[in-house]
Design an enzyme around this catalytic site. Structure first.
Site, PDB file in Angstrom:
ATOM      1  N   ASP A  74      53.873  45.911  31.967  1.00  0.00           N
ATOM      2  CA  ASP A  74      52.414  45.996  32.077  1.00  0.00           C
ATOM      3  C   ASP A  74      52.019  47.453  32.308  1.00  0.00           C
ATOM      4  OD1 ASP A  74      49.810  45.279  32.074  1.00  0.00           O
ATOM      5  OD2 ASP A  74      49.858  44.109  33.920  1.00  0.00           O
ATOM      6  N   PHE A 138      43.424  39.891  39.133  1.00  0.00           N
ATOM      7  CA  PHE A 138      42.221  39.261  39.687  1.00  0.00           C
ATOM      8  C   PHE A 138      41.015  40.180  39.521  1.00  0.00           C
ATOM      9  CE2 PHE A 138      44.080  41.843  43.025  1.00  0.00           C
ATOM     10  CZ  PHE A 138      42.992  42.511  43.559  1.00  0.00           C
ATOM     11  N   HIS A 296      50.780  50.029  46.652  1.00  0.00           N
ATOM     12  CA  HIS A 296      49.676  49.572  45.802  1.00  0.00           C
ATOM     13  C   HIS A 296      49.109  48.239  46.256  1.00  0.00           C
ATOM     14  CE1 HIS A 296      52.512  46.720  44.258  1.00  0.00           C
ATOM     15  NE2 HIS A 296      51.906  46.487  43.125  1.00  0.00           N
ATOM     16  N   GLY A 299      52.397  43.522  48.629  1.00  0.00           N
ATOM     17  CA  GLY A 299      53.748  43.230  48.154  1.00  0.00           C
ATOM     18  C   GLY A 299      54.123  41.780  48.425  1.00  0.00           C
TER      19      GLY A 299
END
Length: 396
Positions: A74, A138, A296, A299
């Site tokens: 991705d 999302f 980020h 997790g």
């Protein structure tokens, strides 16, 4: 900062996680494997670290060679935070939940024009523009919960009364096709400056820009549903590679796999759909071992398969999963996905943020609470006869 000694030719690993943070053993093993790849000079691991398909998610890798598998499928996946020019208190969440179901449909806003405006060439995957995807992706409407660094918040133009949109999505099938093509070449790594590396980087850079455009379109559709204008606050990819020169003049490849760039302004760090999200400011003197990267998100703590045994998704349980602890709404018509992405699947976001602060990497600017989290309006299995696997590997 914990530092693993250089053993058996492996590069040093800098782990920015305290003893209070839970790191799965398989993720640590993957870190050691990555540190032993050809040309790798250093690895930085964040407290959201967890196992991935080609290597751990939640780390940055500096290398003399390009390793496409460390970027993953991705390419360009990241987080975009946008401000709406409407007060959060005026949002009609029940109505918005219905209007946002359009995010599950093909975007009708003019793909060719959007690509041209972004100076992007056409690909076979452009029909997916404006779509979130499955798995941990999302779109979330948020309210500003608390401002902790007023000076940084003022510079960013944050308004505690307005609504915000946080979008987590990527390059959809485009990124997967690029990785598949790179791996079919039979090379596990690419020499920087070679024809193969240059071709990969050209495709990679396109996908990163495509993913950013995709997040912008998703946010614009959400703004339209709320009848509000949009202002970008931050947008950062966390699956990417970029080449840069070191102090000695060598060109090296900095890979980020589930790690946000810490050299481009404020960084959104979401938790799960049942927790606050954080906006942090990287500190100017953050440790060099962090490779200009940050966590980020929270997790994963449990993989998707195990969540089906941990969370019940009978009809009587779904109503509870469709609300968050703040009274907000969760839109996810796929019961399996609702279980896989339940808040319990993720680590404690407060602990992740505390580690980043304690290691001197960031300061917290503001927190945001979830009002409406959109994932899917209906089951992909019901719509197409099969489960959506567009997520492949990632978080939330």
């Amino acid at each position: 900062m914990g530092t693993f000694p250089n053993v058996d030719g492996r590069a040093p690993i800098h782990l920015f996680a305290s003893s209070k943070s839970w790191i799965e053993g398989n993720a640590t093993l993957q870190l050691e494997q990555v540190a032993g790849l050809p040309g790798v000079r250093a690895v930085a691991a964040m407290p959201d670290l967890h196992p991935g398909k080609y290597g751990p998610v939640g780390c940055a890798i500096l290398s003399e060679r390009i390793h496409p598998q460390l970027v993953g499928s991705d390419i360009g996946c990241g987080m975009g935070l946008f401000e709406l020019d409407v007060p959060a208190r005026k949002l009609r969440l029940d109505h918005l939940a219905e209007r946002m179901q359009a995010l599950d449909q093909p975007w009708d806003g003019g793909v060719e024009t959007a690509l041209a405006d972004a100076e992007l060439g056409a690909t076979a995957f452009d029909a997916a523009l404006g779509s979130i995807g499955g798995g941990n992706h999302f779109c979330e409407l948020q309210a500003l919960d608390e401002i902790l660094a007023p000076d940084a918040a003022a510079r960013a133009g944050l308004d505690r009364n307005l609504a915000y949109v946080l979008v987590h999505s990527g390059s959809r099938g485009l990124g997967f096709s690029i990785l598949e093509r790179a791996l079919q070449g039979g090379q596990a790594s690419l020499s920087i400056g070679s024809d193969a590396a240059n071709a990969y980087l050209a495709d990679h850079d396109h996908a990163v820009r495509w993913a950013k455009l995709n997040r912008r379109i998703i946010a614009e559709q959400t703004g339209a549903a709320a009848r509000a204008g949009l202002r970008p606050v931050s947008d950062l990819a966390h699956n990417m590679v970029e080449c840069r020169r070191d102090a000695a003049g060598d060109v090296l490849a900095l890979h980020r796999k589930g790690a946000a760039a810490a050299d481009r302004g404020l960084v959104p760090v979401p938790g799960s759909r049942g927790t606050l999200s954080y906006l942090v400011e990287p500190l100017a003197d953050m440790q060099a071992g962090a490779l200009a990267s940050l966590a980020h998100g929270a997790g994963r703590k449990y993989d998707r398969a195990s969540m089906h045994g941990r969370v019940r998704v009978k009809k009587s349980d779904v109503a509870k999963l469709e609300r968050n602890p703040f009274g907000g709404i969760v839109v996810c018509g796929d019961r399996g996905l609702l279980a896989e992405e339940a808040p319990d699947a993720y680590k404690n976001i407060e602990r992740v943020i505390a580690d980043l602060v304690e290691f001197g990497l960031v300061r917290v600017v503001a927190t945001f609470r979830p009002l409406l989290t959109f994932k899917k309006s209906q089951s992909t299995a019901a719509a197409s006869g099969k489960r959506d696997r567009s997520w492949k590997e990632d978080r939330r």
